[in-house]
Design an enzyme around this catalytic site. Structure first.
Site, mmCIF file in Angstrom:
data_model
loop_
_atom_site.group_PDB
_atom_site.id
_atom_site.type_symbol
_atom_site.label_atom_id
_atom_site.label_comp_id
_atom_site.label_asym_id
_atom_site.label_seq_id
_atom_site.Cartn_x
_atom_site.Cartn_y
_atom_site.Cartn_z
ATOM 1 N N SER A 1 39.174 32.481 16.323
ATOM 2 C CA SER A 1 37.841 33.097 16.419
ATOM 3 C C SER A 1 37.712 34.045 17.606
ATOM 4 O O SER A 1 36.636 34.599 17.842
ATOM 5 C CB SER A 1 36.762 32.010 16.487
ATOM 6 N N THR B 1 32.974 31.845 19.566
ATOM 7 C CA THR B 1 33.103 32.890 20.590
ATOM 8 C C THR B 1 33.372 32.204 21.915
ATOM 9 O O THR B 1 32.867 31.102 22.135
ATOM 10 C CB THR B 1 31.766 33.665 20.710
ATOM 11 N N THR C 1 35.061 37.819 21.201
ATOM 12 C CA THR C 1 35.151 37.169 19.884
ATOM 13 C C THR C 1 35.810 38.084 18.855
ATOM 14 O O THR C 1 35.830 39.311 19.030
ATOM 15 C CB THR C 1 33.723 36.825 19.395
ATOM 16 N N ARG D 1 31.073 45.574 10.986
ATOM 17 C CA ARG D 1 30.006 44.681 11.455
ATOM 18 C C ARG D 1 30.241 44.311 12.931
ATOM 19 O O ARG D 1 31.356 44.010 13.355
ATOM 20 C CB ARG D 1 29.982 43.419 10.597
ATOM 21 N N THR E 1 26.716 31.752 21.318
ATOM 22 C CA THR E 1 27.708 31.687 20.246
ATOM 23 C C THR E 1 26.972 31.339 18.960
ATOM 24 O O THR E 1 25.867 30.818 18.996
ATOM 25 C CB THR E 1 28.812 30.661 20.576
ATOM 26 N N GLY E 2 27.586 31.655 17.836
ATOM 27 C CA GLY E 2 26.934 31.374 16.559
ATOM 28 C C GLY E 2 26.650 32.655 15.798
ATOM 29 O O GLY E 2 27.214 33.706 16.116
#
Ligand code: ASP
Length: 339
Positions: free
Chosen positions: A81, A200, A218, A228, A251-252
């Site tokens: 990731s 991340t 990330t 993106r 993060t997320g």
């Protein structure tokens, strides 16, 4: 910032178990906030903190520490990731996002950068060597190559296989990392491409001189549309540092963080007096309030540190962990969560 009242409060909190919620680091005897300190997202933050600690423990600068720290997961072939071996977009391109910010609000960012193992170092170079803050895509790559970075194929055989498995369904679906959970209440069905597909490294440091810096890097959400960009390289969303107050990172699912300028919001809430943990909680609540149903199916986690070395975290789903390194500890904590 530290005073006797706060110390007493924290002692009471510690004895009632509230240290889980909001950690205040004190040296055992003198009762002063710990410095230096580095904190970072997820279990892999522990290895990253070790890299940062090499710098901080030698009285180094927080800025150097966060760069050195996040370079560790960036280069890790087992981390899918961040950086090298990150999961690609839906067209098979590994596109990286990263940003860095120092104690004087200097900042640099690269978005959708391909072929470079250490986007964080390119982001730092954008900060230090250009009149700009953000470089994207081809321009960022051109800048990196002109400044001595070399081109690497970031798609490893393992991540290529995951992508090819995913292509069979081609169903874009961010999958929450529940691996870190002590007790899992939300289990996502396994999807082709791994048990989860985004995370991340966000890192915040306070050095011995009292200066703060942060870094965030990330490969973004796996199998995203080409081009993106998430929250991670957006100053104020994935990362924000204000030496007068503190710093935050996230993060997320980045789209949800960008919508609320998440990390900036957390720092501003701390400026108004919220503890790091409560500031993270309020930011999460803002995301949840907008669409509680949607929030049940996604993860966002915030991690924050005040400029006295106190820190806290909050997330939507159980399972978000963060790593802390000081002269007294080298630990991973589980964040409190909305669900
Ligand atoms: N925030 C990252 C992004 O949206 C992904 C993550 O941290 O899980 O790109």
């Amino acid at each position: 910032m530290f005073n006797r009242r706060k110390f007493l409060q924290s002692s009471v909190l510690a004895s009632t178990g509230w240290m889980m919620k909001d950690h205040l680091e004190f040296t055992p005897k003198k009762g002063i906030a710990t410095k230096p300190i580095v904190i970072s997202t997820w279990n892999f933050g522990k290895a990253a903190n070790a890299g940062a600690w090499e710098v901080l423990s030698k009285q180094g600068r927080a800025l150097d520490a966060v760069e050195a720290g996040v370079k560790i997961p960036e280069a890790d072939p087992n981390n899918h990731s961040v950086g090298y071996a990150g999961l690609p977009d839906r067209d098979g391109h590994v596109t990286l996002d990263a940003c860095i910010m120092d104690e004087k609000s200097n900042c640099g960012s690269v978005m959708c950068l391909e072929h470079i193992v250490h986007p964080i170092s390119v982001a730092r170079m954008v900060m230090e060597k250009t009149p700009h803050i953000i470089l994207v895509g081809e321009g960022a790559l051109q800048f990196a190559l002109a400044n001595g970075f070399s081109k690497t194929n970031l798609l490893t055989p393992e991540s290529e296989k995951m992508w090819k498995d995913w292509l069979k369904s081609s169903n874009y679906q961010p999958v929450i990392n529940t691996e870190n959970k002590a007790s899992a209440s939300v289990r996502m069905a396994p999807v082709p491409g791994g048990p989860f597909n985004h995370d991340t490294i966000g890192m915040l440091a306070l050095d011995a001189s009292g200066n703060m810096s942060g870094a965030c890097t990330t490969s973004g959400l796996a199998y995203k549309m080409h081009g993106r960009v998430g929250d991670s390289p957006v100053i104020g969303a994935g990362l924000f540092v204000d030496n007068e107050v503190g710093a935050a990172t996230s993060t997320g699912v980045g789209e949800e963080v960008i919508r609320i300028s998440g990390s900036h919001l957390v720092v501003e809430l701390m400026r108004q007096g919220a503890t790091p943990g409560d500031a993270c909680k309020k930011a999460v609540e803002r995301i949840v309030k907008r669409d509680p149903e949607k929030a049940k199916g996604l993860q966002v986690g915030f991690l924050a540190m005040r400029n006295d070395g106190s820190y806290g975290a909050f997330c939507i789903q159980k399972g978000f962990t963060y790593a802390v390194r000081t002269s007294a500890e080298d630990k991973i904590y589980e964040s409190e969560s909305w669900i």
